[in-house]
Design an enzyme around this catalytic site. Structure first.
Site: not given
Ligand code: BES
Ligand code: ZN
Ligand code: MN
Length: 462
Positions: A235, A242, A312, A314, A316
Site C-alpha cells: 500500500d 504515503k 489511500d 483502498e 474498504r
Molecule cells: N493500510 C492502511 C491502514 C493502516 C495504516 C493500517 C497503518 C495499519 C497501520 C489503509 O489502507 C490506510 O491507508 N488507511 C487510511 C485511511 C484514511 C486515508 C481515511 C488511514 O488509516 O490513514
Molecule cells: Zn491499506
Molecule cells: Mn491505504
C-alpha cells in the site's frame, strides 16, 4: 517449518514450572546442591526466568522456570515462553502446580516461540529446538493447528512485497486449497471488469502485478462461514501517496488475507463441521498513469456509488466488492479481517484486535474465546449516528470522510453497507508486533484468528 509436540512416549527431561509464591515449597523437594544453586544464582521464580540443573556427569538433567505471580502473568502474555529459548534441544515435559488454562498458555506459547523467519538468511545459525510433550489435559491437535495457522500467517506477512505480490499470494492460496482439497478459483485482471468487480479493479489496475479475486470453498456439511481478507500486497497510498514513515510497514497490508488463510488452515486441519468460503481481493495499491484519482466516482458491484476522496483508503474499496459478492448467496456468518485504519491503532494500540458486529451473541462468544485462545480482542461500536459522515452527497458513499474522528468506526460502517446478512463480524487488525515479545517476535503476527476459531461453535450453535 511446522510446529509440533514431541512424541509422548519419548524419554524427556523435566522443566519444573515454579510460581513465585511456591518457591519455598519447591526448593524443599530438591537435593541440597540444586537448592543451593538456585539460591546462589538468585532464582526467585520470576516469570520466564530459567535455570538449568546439572546431572552428576555434567549433562543437563532438568530445568526450572519461574512462573511469576498472577499479576506479572497478566502483564505478559506467554511470559514463560521466554525460558524456552534457553533450553538445550531434545524432548521436555513440564511439571508444576498448573491448571489447564495455564498449561495451555505454556504449550501454545512454546510452539509459537519457535517460529523463525529466516528464509532470507540461509546461513544463519538456528538454535536447537527444545520439543515439548503436550501437557496432560491439553488438546495437541487443537494447539498444533492453531500454531501452524499462525506460522502461515506470519510467513505470508513477513515476506516482503518483492516476493509477495498478488501472484505469490495467489500461489500460497492455491497451495493451501490444494493441501486440503478445497475448490479454488481466481478472477484476474480485466476479467474483474467483465465479471463486475469495479472497485477491486480500480484499486489494483495501476500495478503490472495485476489485481485478482481469490475464491476458495471447502467442506460439505454444516453452516457456511465466509471469510474475507484484505489482500493489499503493498500500500503506497496511491496518488495520495504515503510519507515514508507511513509506507515502510505496508508489506503487511495483506495481513487480513494472511490471517483469514491462517484461520482457514486451522478450520480445515481440525476438520470442523462447517462449510468454509475464503475470498481475498489481492492487489497492489501503487501509482501509474492509469491509477484511480481523488474524486473519481466508481459504481461498486452492489450498485452503490463511491466517491474516492483518498486513494489511500483502498482497503474498504476492495473489501466492498468482495463482501457484496459474499452476500450473493445464503451464508450463516460473514467475517472480514483487514489492516484497515491507522485510527484503530490510535484507539487500542498494536496488541488488541478491535472488532465490530451487530450480533451481541457473536460478540460474547468472541470475548470468551479470546480469553481461551490468548488472543485479545475488543468490541467497538457500529455507532449509527456516524452514518451520515460517510455520505458525501455527490455519491452514495465517501471512502475517506473529512470528519477527522472515529476513523476505524466509519470504515466499519462503510463495509457494513455492503453486507446484507444479519451476522457480520469485522476485525480492524494491525498484524504486526512492534517489539519482541514472548512467543511474538517483532514483525508479523496473527490477530483474532484463535478467538474466531474457538468462538465459531458458540457463534454457529454447533
Ligand atoms: N493500510 C492502511 C491502514 C493502516 C495504516 C493500517 C497503518 C495499519 C497501520 C489503509 O489502507 C490506510 O491507508 N488507511 C487510511 C485511511 C484514511 C486515508 C481515511 C488511514 O488509516 O490513514
Ligand atoms: Zn491499506
Ligand atoms: Mn491505504
Amino acid at each position: 517449518m511446522t510446529p509440533a509436540f514431541a512424541d509422548s512416549a519419548a524419554p524427556s527431561r523435566c522443566l519444573h514450572i515454579v510460581p513465585a509464591d511456591r518457591l519455598d515449597s519447591f526448593l524443599e523437594t530438591l537435593p541440597e546442591p540444586a537448592r543451593q544453586w538456585l539460591r546462589s544464582t538468585r532464582f526467585e521464580g520470576g516469570l520466564g526466568d530459567l535455570r538449568l540443573l546439572p546431572a552428576a556427569d555434567g549433562q543437563v538433567d532438568s530445568a526450572v522456570a519461574g512462573f511469576g505471580t498472577p499479576k506479572t502473568r497478566r502483564r505478559t502474555r506467554f511470559g514463560l515462553a521466554r525460558a524456552v529459548a534457553g533450553l538445550p534441544g531434545g524432548t521436555w515435559h513440564i511439571d508444576g502446580p498448573l491448571g489447564i488454562a495455564e498449561k495451555t498458555e505454556i504449550a501454545l506459547g512454546w510452539l509459537l516461540s519457535q517460529y523463525r523467519f529466516d528464509q532470507y538468511r540461509p546461513d544463519a545459525k538456528r538454535p536447537e529446538t527444545a520439543l515439548l510433550k503436550c501437557p496432560e489435559g491439553c488438546d495437541p491437535a487443537l494447539l498444533t493447528a492453531m500454531a501452524e495457522g499462525e506460522y502461515l500467517t506470519r510467513d505470508l506477512i513477513n515476506t516482503p512485497a518483492s516476493d509477495m505480490g498478488p501472484a505469490e499470494l495467489e500461489a500460497a492460496f492455491l497451495e493451501l486449497a490444494d493441501r486440503f482439497v478445497a475448490d479454488a478459483s481466481v478472477i484476474g485482471g480485466d476479467a474483474l471488469l467483465d465479471r463486475n468487480f469495479p472497485l477491486i479493479h480500480a484499486v489494483g489496475r495501476a500495478s503490472p502485478r495485476y489485481p485478482r479475486l481469490l475464491d476458495m470453498r471447502w467442506g460439505e456439511r454444516g453452516p457456511l462461514v465466509t471469510l474475507v481478507g484484505k489482500g493489499v500486497c503493498f500500500d503506497t497510498g496511491g496518488l495520495n501517496i504515503k510519507p515514508s514513515s507511513g509506507m515502510s510497514l505496508m508489506k503487511k497490508d495483506m495481513g487480513g488475507a494472511a490471517t483469514v488463510l491462517g484461520l482457514a488452515l486451522m478450520v480445515m486441519r481440525l476438520n470442523l463441521p462447517i462449510r468454509l468460503r475464503v475470498l481475498i481481493p489481492a492487489v497492489e495499491n501503487v501509482i501509474s498513469g492509469n491509477a484511480m484519482k481523488p474524486k473519481d466516482i466508481i459504481t461498486s458491484r452492489k450498485g452503490l456509488t463511491v466517491e474516492v476522496n483518498d486513494t489511500d483508503a483502498e482497503g474498504r474499496l476492495v473489501l466492498a466488492d468482495a463482501l457484496a459478492y459474499a452476500c450473493e448467496e445464503e451464508t450463516e456468518l460473514v467475517i472480514s479481517m483487514a489492516t484497515l485504519t491507522g485510527a484503530a491503532r490510535v484507539a487500542v494500540g498494536p496488541d488488541i484486535a478491535p472488532f465490530y458486529t451487530d450480533d451481541p451473541m457473536a460478540a460474547a462468544a468472541l470475548e470468551t474465546a479470546a480469553q481461551a485462545g490468548f488472543d485479545p480482542v475488543w468490541r467497538m461500536p457500529l455507532h449509527d449516528p456516524y452514518e451520515s459522515v460517510i455520505e458525501p452527497g455527490v455519491a452514495d458513499l465517501d471512502n475517506a470522510p473529512g470528519f477527522g474522528f472515529a476513523g476505524s468506526i466509519t470504515a466499519a460502517l462503510f463495509l457494513r453497507r455492503f453486507v446484507d446478512k444479519p451476522r457480520y463480524v469485522h476485525f480492524d487488525i494491525y498484524a504486526h508486533t512492534p517489539t519482541d515479545a514472548p512467543a511474538r517476535p517483532k514483525g508479523a503476527v496473527g490477530q483474532g484468528a484463535r478467538a474466531l476459531l474457538l468462538g465459531l461453535p458458540a457463534m454457529l450453535g454447533l
